[in-house]
Design a protein around this motif. Structure first.
Motif, PDB file in Angstrom:
ATOM      1  N   PRO A  53      38.156 -58.890 -51.616  1.00  0.00           N
ATOM      2  CA  PRO A  53      37.774 -59.960 -50.662  1.00  0.00           C
ATOM      3  C   PRO A  53      38.983 -61.113 -50.632  1.00  0.00           C
ATOM      4  O   PRO A  53      39.518 -61.184 -52.040  1.00  0.00           O
ATOM      5  CB  PRO A  53      36.562 -60.572 -50.892  1.00  0.00           C
ATOM      6  CG  PRO A  53      36.195 -60.153 -52.164  1.00  0.00           C
ATOM      7  CD  PRO A  53      36.748 -58.875 -52.540  1.00  0.00           C
ATOM      8  N   MET A  70      36.564 -57.378 -43.537  1.00  0.00           N
ATOM      9  CA  MET A  70      36.212 -56.194 -42.873  1.00  0.00           C
ATOM     10  C   MET A  70      35.906 -54.953 -43.579  1.00  0.00           C
ATOM     11  O   MET A  70      34.858 -54.235 -43.475  1.00  0.00           O
ATOM     12  CB  MET A  70      37.058 -55.897 -41.690  1.00  0.00           C
ATOM     13  CG  MET A  70      36.915 -56.595 -40.448  1.00  0.00           C
ATOM     14  SD  MET A  70      38.106 -56.362 -39.126  1.00  0.00           S
ATOM     15  CE  MET A  70      38.350 -54.536 -39.073  1.00  0.00           C
ATOM     16  N   SER A  71      36.816 -54.994 -44.624  1.00  0.00           N
ATOM     17  CA  SER A  71      36.932 -53.759 -45.401  1.00  0.00           C
ATOM     18  C   SER A  71      37.445 -54.105 -46.903  1.00  0.00           C
ATOM     19  O   SER A  71      38.597 -54.531 -46.857  1.00  0.00           O
ATOM     20  CB  SER A  71      37.474 -52.396 -45.141  1.00  0.00           C
ATOM     21  OG  SER A  71      37.558 -51.445 -45.823  1.00  0.00           O
ATOM     22  N   ALA A  72      36.788 -54.179 -47.877  1.00  0.00           N
ATOM     23  CA  ALA A  72      37.419 -54.399 -49.130  1.00  0.00           C
ATOM     24  C   ALA A  72      38.324 -53.788 -49.815  1.00  0.00           C
ATOM     25  O   ALA A  72      39.159 -54.145 -50.500  1.00  0.00           O
ATOM     26  CB  ALA A  72      36.211 -54.523 -50.250  1.00  0.00           C
ATOM     27  N   SER A  73      38.442 -52.709 -49.029  1.00  0.00           N
ATOM     28  CA  SER A  73      39.450 -51.529 -49.382  1.00  0.00           C
ATOM     29  C   SER A  73      40.915 -51.941 -48.811  1.00  0.00           C
ATOM     30  O   SER A  73      41.963 -51.384 -49.236  1.00  0.00           O
ATOM     31  CB  SER A  73      39.309 -50.067 -49.039  1.00  0.00           C
ATOM     32  OG  SER A  73      39.039 -49.973 -47.768  1.00  0.00           O
ATOM     33  N   ASN A  74      40.884 -52.651 -47.804  1.00  0.00           N
ATOM     34  CA  ASN A  74      42.347 -53.135 -47.021  1.00  0.00           C
ATOM     35  C   ASN A  74      43.251 -53.823 -48.407  1.00  0.00           C
ATOM     36  O   ASN A  74      44.366 -53.640 -48.205  1.00  0.00           O
ATOM     37  CB  ASN A  74      41.890 -53.984 -46.184  1.00  0.00           C
ATOM     38  CG  ASN A  74      41.612 -53.225 -44.606  1.00  0.00           C
ATOM     39  OD1 ASN A  74      41.936 -51.951 -44.543  1.00  0.00           O
ATOM     40  ND2 ASN A  74      40.569 -54.014 -43.827  1.00  0.00           N
ATOM     41  N   MET A  86      40.779 -58.974 -42.065  1.00  0.00           N
ATOM     42  CA  MET A  86      40.669 -57.534 -42.679  1.00  0.00           C
ATOM     43  C   MET A  86      40.354 -57.254 -43.944  1.00  0.00           C
ATOM     44  O   MET A  86      39.548 -56.269 -44.126  1.00  0.00           O
ATOM     45  CB  MET A  86      42.161 -57.044 -42.601  1.00  0.00           C
ATOM     46  CG  MET A  86      43.144 -56.902 -41.381  1.00  0.00           C
ATOM     47  SD  MET A  86      44.580 -56.366 -41.492  1.00  0.00           S
ATOM     48  CE  MET A  86      44.355 -54.672 -41.823  1.00  0.00           C
ATOM     49  N   ALA A  87      40.314 -58.216 -44.863  1.00  0.00           N
ATOM     50  CA  ALA A  87      39.638 -58.119 -46.115  1.00  0.00           C
ATOM     51  C   ALA A  87      38.348 -58.205 -46.180  1.00  0.00           C
ATOM     52  O   ALA A  87      37.462 -57.571 -46.776  1.00  0.00           O
ATOM     53  CB  ALA A  87      40.260 -59.116 -47.117  1.00  0.00           C
ATOM     54  N   LYS A  91      46.410 -52.263 -49.526  1.00  0.00           N
ATOM     55  CA  LYS A  91      46.000 -51.003 -49.988  1.00  0.00           C
ATOM     56  C   LYS A  91      45.701 -49.903 -48.872  1.00  0.00           C
ATOM     57  O   LYS A  91      45.935 -48.783 -49.379  1.00  0.00           O
ATOM     58  CB  LYS A  91      44.477 -51.198 -50.806  1.00  0.00           C
ATOM     59  CG  LYS A  91      44.546 -52.059 -51.976  1.00  0.00           C
ATOM     60  CD  LYS A  91      45.207 -51.569 -53.247  1.00  0.00           C
ATOM     61  CE  LYS A  91      45.165 -52.407 -54.157  1.00  0.00           C
ATOM     62  NZ  LYS A  91      46.165 -52.169 -55.401  1.00  0.00           N
ATOM     63  N   SER A  92      45.246 -50.339 -47.762  1.00  0.00           N
ATOM     64  CA  SER A  92      44.878 -49.416 -46.818  1.00  0.00           C
ATOM     65  C   SER A  92      46.083 -49.297 -46.040  1.00  0.00           C
ATOM     66  O   SER A  92      47.112 -50.023 -45.757  1.00  0.00           O
ATOM     67  CB  SER A  92      43.901 -49.573 -45.975  1.00  0.00           C
ATOM     68  OG  SER A  92      44.091 -50.953 -45.018  1.00  0.00           O
TER      69      SER A  92
END
Length: 138
Positions: free
Chosen positions: A63, A55-59, A52-53, A88-89
């Protein structure tokens, strides 16, 4: 990946419960089952967090290395929550919430299975009606 992993985990637990019930030493078998099931469960969620990290750093606010993912999964499992790694997401929070609920279920079932196995063994003759091993050799 997470859903397939959880299906495999549930199948493993079902096999282990069956093996505990049939074991002449259910307490020992229950401990053995926990030592394989819990690490698999934690690695499953750790891998999910790393993916998940990636796939999107905002999760997760950046990373995660494999070590970070395992650290976070164990932190959530232990209900410690240091706050250095946070979801975070909304998607990440839903997965973490799923892990928290599963953690409670696993802990409750583990205690129930181990205590059930111990009480089964303490009954005269155990569940099979056979004498406990220590009485056979007397």
């Amino acid at each position: 990946m997470l859903v397939i992993g959880l299906v495999v985990f549930i199948a493993l637990v079902a096999f282990q419960v069956r093996s505990i019930v049939r074991s002449p030493f259910p307490g020992l078998r229950a401990v053995e089952a926990l030592t394989t099931s819990v690490p698999l469960f934690l690695l499953l969620f750790a891998s999910t967090y790393v993916v998940m990290a990636a796939m999107s750093a905002s999760n997760f606010g950046g990373p995660l290395t494999h070590t970070d993912g395992l650290y976070f999964a164990v932190t959530v499992f232990a209900t410690v929550g240091f706050g250095d790694v946070t979801a975070k997401s909304e998607a990440a929070r839903l997965v973490v919430t799923g892990q928290m609920i599963a953690d409670l279920v696993i802990l409750g079932l583990a205690i129930k299975i181990i205590m059930g196995a111990v009480s089964r063994r303490r009954q005269p003759g155990g569940a099979s009606g056979a004498q406990p091993p220590e009485e056979i050799h007397r």
